[in-house]
Design a protein around this motif. Structure first.
Motif, PDB file in Angstrom:
ATOM      1  N   LEU A 149      48.773 -42.890 -11.240  1.00 30.43           N
ATOM      2  CA  LEU A 149      48.773 -43.281  -9.835  1.00 30.43           C
ATOM      3  C   LEU A 149      49.287 -44.705  -9.702  1.00 30.43           C
ATOM      4  CD1 LEU A 149      45.305 -41.888  -8.659  1.00 30.43           C
ATOM      5  CD2 LEU A 149      47.530 -40.727  -8.706  1.00 30.43           C
ATOM      6  N   ALA A 150      50.233 -44.894  -8.787  1.00 28.05           N
ATOM      7  CA  ALA A 150      50.782 -46.239  -8.548  1.00 28.05           C
ATOM      8  C   ALA A 150      49.797 -46.995  -7.671  1.00 28.05           C
ATOM      9  CB  ALA A 150      52.158 -46.145  -7.896  1.00 28.05           C
ATOM     10  N   GLU A 151      48.721 -47.470  -8.285  1.00 27.38           N
ATOM     11  CA  GLU A 151      47.651 -48.133  -7.531  1.00 27.38           C
ATOM     12  C   GLU A 151      48.042 -49.539  -7.086  1.00 27.38           C
ATOM     13  OE1 GLU A 151      45.086 -46.535  -6.636  1.00 27.38           O
ATOM     14  OE2 GLU A 151      44.316 -45.204  -8.192  1.00 27.38           O
ATOM     15  N   SER A 152      48.891 -50.210  -7.854  1.00 28.60           N
ATOM     16  CA  SER A 152      49.272 -51.583  -7.510  1.00 28.60           C
ATOM     17  C   SER A 152      50.573 -51.595  -6.721  1.00 28.60           C
ATOM     18  CB  SER A 152      49.446 -52.421  -8.780  1.00 28.60           C
ATOM     19  OG  SER A 152      50.599 -52.014  -9.498  1.00 28.60           O
ATOM     20  N   ALA A 153      50.771 -52.644  -5.947  1.00 32.02           N
ATOM     21  CA  ALA A 153      52.021 -52.791  -5.186  1.00 32.02           C
ATOM     22  C   ALA A 153      53.209 -52.888  -6.126  1.00 32.02           C
ATOM     23  CB  ALA A 153      51.934 -54.031  -4.294  1.00 32.02           C
ATOM     24  N   ALA A 154      53.015 -53.521  -7.284  1.00 31.53           N
ATOM     25  CA  ALA A 154      54.115 -53.669  -8.242  1.00 31.53           C
ATOM     26  C   ALA A 154      54.557 -52.305  -8.778  1.00 31.53           C
ATOM     27  CB  ALA A 154      53.685 -54.580  -9.387  1.00 31.53           C
ATOM     28  N   ASP A 155      53.586 -51.443  -9.122  1.00 37.34           N
ATOM     29  CA  ASP A 155      53.933 -50.113  -9.615  1.00 37.34           C
ATOM     30  C   ASP A 155      54.628 -49.288  -8.528  1.00 37.34           C
ATOM     31  OD1 ASP A 155      52.990 -50.532 -12.137  1.00 37.34           O
ATOM     32  OD2 ASP A 155      51.499 -48.930 -12.094  1.00 37.34           O
ATOM     33  N   ALA A 156      54.110 -49.360  -7.316  1.00 38.83           N
ATOM     34  CA  ALA A 156      54.706 -48.600  -6.216  1.00 38.83           C
ATOM     35  C   ALA A 156      56.141 -49.051  -5.957  1.00 38.83           C
ATOM     36  CB  ALA A 156      53.857 -48.751  -4.959  1.00 38.83           C
ATOM     37  N   GLU A 157      56.361 -50.347  -5.934  1.00 40.73           N
ATOM     38  CA  GLU A 157      57.700 -50.868  -5.678  1.00 40.73           C
ATOM     39  C   GLU A 157      58.654 -50.523  -6.814  1.00 40.73           C
ATOM     40  OE1 GLU A 157      57.117 -54.997  -5.002  1.00 40.73           O
ATOM     41  OE2 GLU A 157      56.019 -54.708  -3.120  1.00 40.73           O
ATOM     42  N   ALA A 158      58.166 -50.615  -8.059  1.00 47.19           N
ATOM     43  CA  ALA A 158      59.023 -50.292  -9.201  1.00 47.19           C
ATOM     44  C   ALA A 158      59.413 -48.818  -9.180  1.00 47.19           C
ATOM     45  CB  ALA A 158      58.305 -50.639 -10.501  1.00 47.19           C
ATOM     46  N   THR A 159      58.469 -47.948  -8.853  1.00 47.00           N
ATOM     47  CA  THR A 159      58.766 -46.515  -8.782  1.00 47.00           C
ATOM     48  C   THR A 159      59.741 -46.224  -7.651  1.00 47.00           C
ATOM     49  OG1 THR A 159      56.557 -46.024  -9.652  1.00 47.00           O
ATOM     50  CG2 THR A 159      57.743 -44.227  -8.576  1.00 47.00           C
ATOM     51  N   ALA A 160      59.510 -46.831  -6.493  1.00 46.58           N
ATOM     52  CA  ALA A 160      60.411 -46.633  -5.359  1.00 46.58           C
ATOM     53  C   ALA A 160      61.814 -47.131  -5.684  1.00 46.58           C
ATOM     54  CB  ALA A 160      59.869 -47.354  -4.130  1.00 46.58           C
ATOM     55  N   ASP A 161      61.918 -48.251  -6.373  1.00 45.89           N
ATOM     56  CA  ASP A 161      63.232 -48.781  -6.760  1.00 45.89           C
ATOM     57  C   ASP A 161      63.968 -47.800  -7.667  1.00 45.89           C
ATOM     58  OD1 ASP A 161      62.844 -51.084  -5.302  1.00 45.89           O
ATOM     59  OD2 ASP A 161      62.271 -52.318  -7.016  1.00 45.89           O
ATOM     60  N   LEU A 162      63.245 -47.174  -8.585  1.00 46.73           N
ATOM     61  CA  LEU A 162      63.888 -46.237  -9.504  1.00 46.73           C
ATOM     62  C   LEU A 162      64.323 -44.960  -8.794  1.00 46.73           C
ATOM     63  CD1 LEU A 162      61.625 -46.716 -12.652  1.00 46.73           C
ATOM     64  CD2 LEU A 162      64.022 -47.389 -12.386  1.00 46.73           C
ATOM     65  N   ILE A 163      63.526 -44.507  -7.825  1.00 43.33           N
ATOM     66  CA  ILE A 163      63.944 -43.344  -7.025  1.00 43.33           C
ATOM     67  C   ILE A 163      65.224 -43.674  -6.272  1.00 43.33           C
ATOM     68  CG2 ILE A 163      63.346 -41.843  -5.088  1.00 43.33           C
ATOM     69  CD1 ILE A 163      60.423 -42.110  -5.918  1.00 43.33           C
ATOM     70  N   ARG A 164      65.258 -44.851  -5.664  1.00 44.13           N
ATOM     71  CA  ARG A 164      66.425 -45.273  -4.882  1.00 44.13           C
ATOM     72  C   ARG A 164      67.663 -45.385  -5.778  1.00 44.13           C
ATOM     73  NH1 ARG A 164      64.378 -49.617  -3.418  1.00 44.13           N
ATOM     74  NH2 ARG A 164      63.205 -48.655  -1.714  1.00 44.13           N
ATOM     75  N   GLU A 165      67.499 -45.993  -6.959  1.00 45.75           N
ATOM     76  CA  GLU A 165      68.633 -46.164  -7.861  1.00 45.75           C
ATOM     77  C   GLU A 165      69.136 -44.825  -8.376  1.00 45.75           C
ATOM     78  OE1 GLU A 165      69.701 -48.238 -12.178  1.00 45.75           O
ATOM     79  OE2 GLU A 165      67.912 -48.869 -11.070  1.00 45.75           O
ATOM     80  N   ALA A 166      68.206 -43.957  -8.771  1.00 48.29           N
ATOM     81  CA  ALA A 166      68.608 -42.649  -9.284  1.00 48.29           C
ATOM     82  C   ALA A 166      69.308 -41.832  -8.212  1.00 48.29           C
ATOM     83  CB  ALA A 166      67.379 -41.910  -9.812  1.00 48.29           C
ATOM     84  N   ASP A 167      68.808 -41.892  -6.980  1.00 47.70           N
ATOM     85  CA  ASP A 167      69.440 -41.151  -5.895  1.00 47.70           C
ATOM     86  C   ASP A 167      70.877 -41.634  -5.691  1.00 47.70           C
ATOM     87  OD1 ASP A 167      68.729 -39.172  -3.608  1.00 47.70           O
ATOM     88  OD2 ASP A 167      69.756 -40.826  -2.571  1.00 47.70           O
ATOM     89  N   ARG A 168      71.076 -42.952  -5.752  1.00 49.93           N
ATOM     90  CA  ARG A 168      72.427 -43.507  -5.596  1.00 49.93           C
ATOM     91  C   ARG A 168      73.339 -43.028  -6.726  1.00 49.93           C
ATOM     92  NH1 ARG A 168      74.814 -47.442  -8.065  1.00 49.93           N
ATOM     93  NH2 ARG A 168      72.865 -48.210  -8.986  1.00 49.93           N
ATOM     94  N   LEU A 169      72.837 -43.023  -7.947  1.00 46.45           N
ATOM     95  CA  LEU A 169      73.647 -42.589  -9.085  1.00 46.45           C
ATOM     96  C   LEU A 169      73.995 -41.109  -8.975  1.00 46.45           C
ATOM     97  CD1 LEU A 169      71.727 -44.457 -11.933  1.00 46.45           C
ATOM     98  CD2 LEU A 169      74.058 -44.947 -11.156  1.00 46.45           C
TER      99      LEU A 169
END
Length: 317
Positions: A149-169
């Protein structure tokens, strides 16, 4: 112990099994009654050649279908023993275990099967309570998987960034876009693919979690600011681990449904090897993940159809 699986009972089991999720609702499974065993097979013709070239997502989907079969048999008091890959072309073989009454948990999970579906619409800005979060983590663990679970803001942001990057790729590949378009925006009564009304609103660049464009309507709708983000994985990345991941995924999704939660699945960072490895590092797990989940309290949403049960049944060979 043996079952008495008539053709009618077998068809009813398959009807439960095919309610499992699959990438773009391709439904890449087949089922065969072999004596008194139920075989789950991969339908190679329904594996996405661009989006899922190794068949990993299809095997995860088949694992989810196996879990549905287990719950359906359990509520009849005829639980199943599962053997993975008993033959090269058989993903899982279910045989009769010792008869026993279904547990309350099995009854609740089975009752959730027809109610579970991906909800790509906005959720309420209401936090998921701690006991529900604990239950979701336990559900994955009970099937040999893990749920971070992405309990921290840092984990949530890092996961969201990777979703965004992968979607772009992924969207930079015209073959991927063509394949995605062929399975999305289908009619409301389609038996495969993602209907336009079930695809959620047209993605917005300012959303936290970048959704695939399922050709949904271009309506301005605000998504929740702090969704519960969870990453699901298993204890390895071999074919058997992928089936286990599917069983863990379905137990988590049915547990969420039983708890009154809605869920949607993001696999873009799983579908690109670089972002998948980086997501593993974010989760601090030794093995790579299989899905990112968005969980919360949603309203009624449209769902995707299913092919006729007869199309998924293979005659005994």
């Amino acid at each position: 112990m043996t079952w008495n699986l008539t053709p009618e009972r077998f068809a009813a089991l398959v009807a439960d099994a095919v309610r499992a999720p699959s990438m773009h609702n391709t439904q890449p499974w087949r089922f065969r009654l072999s004596g008194q065993a139920v075989d789950v097979l991969l339908n190679d013709d329904r594996v996405l050649p661009v989006g899922d070239p190794t068949g990993r997502a299809a095997r995860v989907a088949c694992g989810a279908a196996v879990f549905n079969l287990r719950m359906a048999l359990a509520v009849d008091g005829t639980p199943a023993a599962v053997r993975l890959w008993p033959e090269p072309d058989v993903i899982a073989r279910l045989t009769a275990a010792d008869a026993r009454p279904a547990t309350p948990a099995e009854r609740r999970l089975y009752a959730a099967i027809p109610r579970r579906h991906s909800n790509r619409d906005p959720f309420a800005d209401v936090p998921v309570p701690a006991d529900a979060r604990t239950g979701l983590v336990r559900a994955a663990h009970d099937e040999g998987g893990w749920l971070h679970l992405a309990e921290s803001a840092a984990d949530a942001e890092a996961t969201a960034d990777l979703i965004r990057e992968a979607d772009r790729l992924l969207r930079s590949d015209t073959g991927y876009l063509t394949e995605l378009a062929s399975w999305t925006g289908v009619g409301a009564h389609a038996t495969e693919g993602v209907p336009r009304d079930a695809g959620g609103p047209e993605p917005d660049q300012y959303e936290l979690l970048t959704r695939r464009d399922f050709a949904g309507p271009a309506t301005a709708r605000s998504f929740e600011r702090e969704p519960l983000i969870a990453v699901l994985g298993a204890g390895g990345d071999l074919a058997g681990d992928q089936v286990v991941a599917g069983m863990a995924l379905q137990r988590v999704l049915l547990t969420a449904t039983d708890l009154g939660l809605a869920a949607s699945i993001f696999t873009q960072p799983i579908d690109h090897p670089d972002t998948r490895e980086r997501l593993r590092a974010v989760c601090r797990q030794p093995f790579p993940p299989y899905a990112v989940l968005r969980l919360g309290y949603g309203t009624a949403a449209h769902r995707s159809g299913r092919r006729p049960v007869t199309d998924a049944i293979v005659p005994p060979g």
